[in-house]
Write a protein that holds these residues in place. Structure first.
Motif, mmCIF file in Angstrom:
data_model
loop_
_atom_site.group_PDB
_atom_site.id
_atom_site.type_symbol
_atom_site.label_atom_id
_atom_site.label_comp_id
_atom_site.label_asym_id
_atom_site.label_seq_id
_atom_site.Cartn_x
_atom_site.Cartn_y
_atom_site.Cartn_z
ATOM 1 N N THR A 123 0.838 -1.197 0.000
ATOM 2 C CA THR A 123 0.000 0.000 0.000
ATOM 3 C C THR A 123 0.874 1.248 0.000
ATOM 4 O O THR A 123 1.794 1.376 0.807
ATOM 5 N N GLU A 126 -0.390 8.074 1.128
ATOM 6 C CA GLU A 126 -1.392 8.915 0.476
ATOM 7 C C GLU A 126 -0.777 9.983 -0.417
ATOM 8 O O GLU A 126 -1.395 10.411 -1.392
ATOM 9 N N GLU A 127 0.437 10.426 -0.105
ATOM 10 C CA GLU A 127 1.046 11.504 -0.886
ATOM 11 C C GLU A 127 1.633 11.026 -2.211
ATOM 12 O O GLU A 127 2.034 11.836 -3.053
ATOM 13 N N PRO A 177 -6.973 -0.439 -1.482
ATOM 14 C CA PRO A 177 -6.126 0.763 -1.477
ATOM 15 C C PRO A 177 -5.059 0.707 -2.570
ATOM 16 O O PRO A 177 -4.549 -0.376 -2.909
#
Length: 289
Positions: A123, A126-127, A177
């Protein structure tokens, strides 16, 4: 000033401790021209408008990823700053030994590729940017596959192409994700040694998304009949395998298109990509299970 002299001068000005190393041009490259620096390093000089940002992305993310990857990758070591002599960012990376697989195909690499992608496909933070055109569903990457393919593929292959694409288009999208993606696995971006998969190059398209885009390498990089063995080493659900096959179809057509441009002497063409693409396409459209 010729390009070799320019690279030498930039090293002298910005990284003088490296400036005395032997410098040899390396053939190939798409967004960057590459020079081998000594035995263990390489210099990458942008030659497309988007190349500096791709180098910046590699410099940001690849040093964190590289230590856990089970194949050698070109780890960024230094950045060259834009200057009056050369107005773009440039990079010094580690050198990955081997021969590009468009020149020396991989004949043994199923387990190595599966292990590499298993480690890579964790995973993503987020950036890390998403790229739907590389890490989304393959049906989002081309507006009209049939029209595109008819301009590239042998007409005798169209029935097989359309059969595969119909199954791919109906496959559900990735719903978990986003994971880390190389997003540009094709024969010129890996190296082989005596047939073994020996390293993975060019992480400029590094992004987050659906692992299927990288899993296309089961058809694009590995020899005939390897896909089943690959997915035994890298278990994936049926929908992911279908999307991977769709990405392999698209990548094969792109390789043929760029290879054909090379045969015609057009700018950006790569003659060695055409046979690699044709072999990959034949694997992709083999009788669909």
């Amino acid at each position: 000033m010729d390009e070799k002299a320019l690279v030498r001068t930039l090293l002298e000005e910005q990284h003088p401790d490296l400036s005395g190393l032997a410098l040899r041009e390396v053939e190939g490259g798409w967004d960057n021209r590459m020079w081998r620096l000594g035995e263990d390093l390489a210099v990458r000089m942008p030659r497309s408008p988007r190349a500096p940002e791709l180098l910046r992305a590699e410099h940001r993310w690849l040093p964190d990823l590289a230590p856990r990857l089970p194949l050698p990758v070109p780890v960024p070591m230094r950045l060259g700053a834009p200057s009056a002599r050369f107005p773009h960012l440039w990079s010094v990376t580690t050198w990955v030994s081997g021969h590009p697989a468009d020149l020396a195909p991989v004949t043994r690499g199923t387990r190595a590729l599966a292990a590499f992608l298993t480690e890579l496909h964790r995973t993503a933070p987020e950036e890390v940017p998403l790229n739907p055109l590389r890490g989304g569903h393959p049906r989002e990457a081309v507006e009209d596959l049939e029209e595109y393919a008819r301009g590239i593929a042998d007409p005798a292959h169209m029935d097989g192409i359309l059969e595969v694409w119909q199954a791919v288009a109906d496959a559900p999208a990735w719903h978990l994700p986003p994971v880390w993606l190389h997003a540009d696995l094709h024969p010129a971006n890996v190296v082989s040694r005596e047939g073994d998969l020996a390293g993975v190059l060019d992480f400029g398209e590094l992004c987050a998304g659906d692992p299927a885009t990288d899993l296309a390498a089961a058809w694009v990089l590995l020899p005939d009949g390897s896909a089943d063995a690959f997915f035994a080493e890298y278990p994936a659900d049926e929908a992911t395998v279908l999307r991977a096959r769709g990405w392999a179809l698209l990548r094969s057509l792109v390789l043929i298109q760029i290879g054909r441009a090379g045969d015609q002497g057009l700018p950006g063409g790569k003659p060695t990509w055409k046979p690699a693409g044709e072999k990959a396409l034949s694997r992709v459209i083999a009788p669909f299970p």
